[in-house]
Design a protein around this motif. Structure first.
Motif, short mmCIF file in Angstrom:
data_model
loop_
_atom_site.label_atom_id
_atom_site.label_comp_id
_atom_site.label_asym_id
_atom_site.label_seq_id
_atom_site.Cartn_x
_atom_site.Cartn_y
_atom_site.Cartn_z
N ARG A 131 0.82 -1.22 0.00
CA ARG A 131 0.00 0.00 0.00
C ARG A 131 0.85 1.27 0.00
O ARG A 131 0.35 2.34 -0.32
CB ARG A 131 -0.94 0.00 1.21
N TYR A 132 2.12 1.19 0.39
CA TYR A 132 2.95 2.39 0.47
C TYR A 132 4.00 2.45 -0.64
O TYR A 132 4.87 3.33 -0.62
CB TYR A 132 3.64 2.44 1.84
N VAL A 133 3.91 1.53 -1.58
CA VAL A 133 4.88 1.49 -2.68
C VAL A 133 4.31 2.23 -3.88
O VAL A 133 3.13 2.11 -4.19
CB VAL A 133 5.20 0.03 -3.07
N GLY A 134 5.16 2.99 -4.57
CA GLY A 134 4.72 3.63 -5.81
C GLY A 134 4.33 5.07 -5.65
O GLY A 134 4.84 5.93 -6.37
N PRO A 135 3.45 5.40 -4.66
CA PRO A 135 3.05 6.80 -4.54
C PRO A 135 4.25 7.67 -4.17
O PRO A 135 5.27 7.19 -3.69
CB PRO A 135 2.02 6.78 -3.41
N ASP A 136 4.09 8.96 -4.39
CA ASP A 136 5.15 9.87 -3.92
C ASP A 136 5.10 9.93 -2.39
O ASP A 136 4.24 9.33 -1.75
CB ASP A 136 4.98 11.25 -4.55
N ARG A 137 6.05 10.66 -1.82
CA ARG A 137 6.15 10.67 -0.35
C ARG A 137 4.88 11.18 0.32
O ARG A 137 4.44 10.66 1.35
CB ARG A 137 7.34 11.54 0.07
N GLU A 138 4.29 12.22 -0.26
CA GLU A 138 3.06 12.77 0.32
C GLU A 138 1.95 11.73 0.33
O GLU A 138 1.24 11.58 1.32
CB GLU A 138 2.61 14.01 -0.46
N ALA A 139 1.81 11.00 -0.79
CA ALA A 139 0.77 9.99 -0.88
C ALA A 139 1.03 8.85 0.10
O ALA A 139 0.09 8.33 0.73
CB ALA A 139 0.68 9.46 -2.31
N ALA A 140 2.29 8.44 0.23
CA ALA A 140 2.61 7.37 1.18
C ALA A 140 2.31 7.81 2.61
O ALA A 140 1.76 7.03 3.41
CB ALA A 140 4.08 7.00 1.04
N ALA A 141 2.64 9.06 2.95
CA ALA A 141 2.36 9.57 4.29
C ALA A 141 0.86 9.59 4.56
O ALA A 141 0.40 9.20 5.64
CB ALA A 141 2.96 10.96 4.45
N ARG A 142 0.09 10.03 3.57
CA ARG A 142 -1.37 10.06 3.75
C ARG A 142 -1.92 8.65 3.92
O ARG A 142 -2.82 8.42 4.74
CB ARG A 142 -2.04 10.74 2.55
N GLY A 176 3.48 13.70 22.61
CA GLY A 176 4.74 13.02 22.32
C GLY A 176 5.65 13.94 21.56
O GLY A 176 5.88 15.08 21.97
N GLY A 177 6.13 13.50 20.41
CA GLY A 177 7.03 14.34 19.63
C GLY A 177 7.28 13.77 18.26
O GLY A 177 6.81 12.68 17.92
N GLN A 178 8.02 14.51 17.48
CA GLN A 178 8.32 14.11 16.10
C GLN A 178 9.50 13.15 16.06
O GLN A 178 10.47 13.31 16.79
CB GLN A 178 8.61 15.34 15.26
N VAL A 179 9.39 12.15 15.20
CA VAL A 179 10.50 11.23 14.96
C VAL A 179 10.79 11.20 13.47
O VAL A 179 9.88 11.22 12.63
CB VAL A 179 10.19 9.81 15.47
N ASP A 180 12.06 11.19 13.12
CA ASP A 180 12.46 11.08 11.73
C ASP A 180 12.36 9.63 11.28
O ASP A 180 12.76 8.70 12.00
CB ASP A 180 13.90 11.57 11.55
N LEU A 181 11.83 9.44 10.08
CA LEU A 181 11.67 8.11 9.51
C LEU A 181 12.45 8.03 8.20
O LEU A 181 12.76 9.06 7.59
CB LEU A 181 10.19 7.82 9.24
N PRO A 182 12.77 6.82 7.73
CA PRO A 182 13.41 6.68 6.42
C PRO A 182 12.53 7.27 5.31
O PRO A 182 11.33 7.48 5.48
CB PRO A 182 13.55 5.16 6.26
N GLY A 183 13.14 7.53 4.17
CA GLY A 183 12.39 8.01 3.03
C GLY A 183 11.99 9.47 3.12
O GLY A 183 11.09 9.92 2.39
N GLY A 184 12.62 10.23 4.03
CA GLY A 184 12.29 11.65 4.15
C GLY A 184 10.95 11.92 4.79
O GLY A 184 10.37 13.00 4.62
N LEU A 185 10.43 10.97 5.57
CA LEU A 185 9.15 11.15 6.25
C LEU A 185 9.37 11.43 7.73
O LEU A 185 10.44 11.15 8.29
CB LEU A 185 8.28 9.90 6.08
N VAL A 186 8.35 11.98 8.35
CA VAL A 186 8.36 12.28 9.78
C VAL A 186 7.02 11.83 10.35
O VAL A 186 6.00 11.89 9.67
CB VAL A 186 8.57 13.79 10.02
N ALA A 187 7.04 11.36 11.59
CA ALA A 187 5.80 11.00 12.26
C ALA A 187 5.71 11.75 13.58
O ALA A 187 6.74 12.01 14.22
CB ALA A 187 5.72 9.50 12.51
#
Length: 372
Positions: free
Chosen positions: A82-93, A295-306
């Motif tokens: 489900r997270y493969v293929g879309p751009d980063r914004e789409a994967a985050a959504r 909580g707080g922000q954590v850096d994730l691979p692929g230029g994403l943040v949670a």
């Protein structure tokens, strides 16, 4: 509450959810089947981000059973592509949708951070300036009535000083109005500047907690604050938020009103519940956003943040927090008319109250922020 997981975190209560049953068994079974998908995700990919976040939620989310369900749905998403293929914004959504569909949470989300220009060599990069005013229209809205609108409680000593100055400059007020209808969160520092003016004796406000393991790994954003009293516990990092009066007594009998609405979130809800639970203010408007888990922000691979929620804040008298439900006002009126209602309650005639409400209308949206 604090936005960086490097420093962040604050408190929790492990009340293991009772909702296990067959739904959780099925989720666990799917997670076991898809677990192998997280053993070798492509480096720096959205799948790698989902796998890292799954592990953190499993270890650190406020309620362990819910954290396990979040982890399972993310691993299932990786296995199903489900997270493969879309751009980063789409994967985050897509990840955020999966998480919120599993169990709604007012803070938990995955996103792409805004790009910041590189800092000059050998110079630290400053925190980006907010693109909105923190404080608006502080002053006398009518004779004897002080008004201030907060849009955030930032980790900024200058803003904390502004909050204290506002209280000092309006120490003769018969009433104070704190407009937090567009307040989306922050920390407790500005609260700690305001509250000592309003209470006559030391008062316990709220309790904040997280697992001790989470605090050991990441620390706490409220560690060292004089207003936060540590409650010893072997498994939980728990602190009680207290207010200690200052030596200025003039405002202790002043009426206090908080204007609230669906955009009032996080630390603003902390402020609202503290004032409501201690009966020190009247809340007027609509229920708040229901974004409790901090909580707080954590850096994730692929230029994403949670934003990873790891704790909760609650009323120690009841054990209840405001996640999902928000803090209910004492006086329920449409948020657009909350200031008008307060001014009329303070004896301002209707036409004047309506006019002052219009000239002090928030510049930011009062609606709940929509997530993709």
């Amino acid at each position: 509450m604090r936005k960086i997981m490097q420093n962040a975190i604050s408190p929790l209560s492990i009340i293991a959810a009772l909702a296990a049953g067959t739904a959780f068994v099925a989720t666990a079974a799917r997670a076991a089947e898809s677990g192998s998908a997280c053993t070798t995700p492509a480096e720096d990919s959205a799948d790698a981000a989902a796998c890292k976040l799954a592990g953190m939620l499993e270890r650190m989310f406020i309620y362990p059973e819910t954290g396990a369900r979040y982890a399972a749905v993310l691993r299932e998403g990786v296995a199903q592509g489900r997270y493969v293929g879309p751009d980063r914004e789409a994967a985050a959504r897509a990840m955020t949708r999966d998480l919120q569909a599993t169990s709604p949470d007012g803070h938990l989300r995955v996103f792409v951070p805004k790009e910041q220009p590189p800092a000059p060599a050998a110079q630290p990069r400053p925190d980006p300036a907010p693109d909105f005013p923190i404080i608006e229209q502080p002053g006398w809205i009518a004779p004897g009535i002080a008004y201030i609108r907060f849009n955030e409680f930032p980790y900024d000593p200058a803003v904390t000083q502004q909050a204290n100055d506002f209280m000092a400059q309006h120490a003769t007020a018969r009433a104070l109005i704190f407009d937090i209808r567009t307040h989306h969160g922050g920390g407790v520092e500005q609260m700690d500047a305001i509250l000592p003016w309003l209470f006559a004796k030391p008062t316990r406000l709220l309790t904040m907690e997280t697992s001790q393991a989470t605090e050991d790994e990441f620390g706490s954003p409220v560690a060292g604050l004089a207003s936060m009293r540590v409650i010893p516990d072997k498994t939980m990092a728990r602190r009680e938020h207290w207010v200690t009066p200052n030596d200025r007594t003039a405002l202790r009998g002043a009426k206090v009103y908080l204007l609230t609405g669906p955009r009032t979130a996080s630390a603003a809800e902390h402020f609202a519940l503290a004032m409501k639970a201690t009966h020190r203010a009247t809340l007027v408007g609509e229920p708040t956003a229901g974004a409790n888990h901090f909580g707080g922000q954590v850096d994730l691979p692929g230029g994403l943040v949670a934003f990873l929620p790891v704790g909760r804040t609650y009323d120690p008298a009841t054990g209840k927090d405001w996640e999902g439900d928000g803090v209910a006002p004492d006086v329920a009126v449409p948020k657009e008319h909350a200031l008008e209602w307060v001014l009329k309650d303070l004896g301002i005639d209707a036409a004047k109250a309506r006019a002052l409400s219009a000239t002090h209308a928030p510049t930011l949206p009062m609606e709940r922020r929509k997530r993709s």
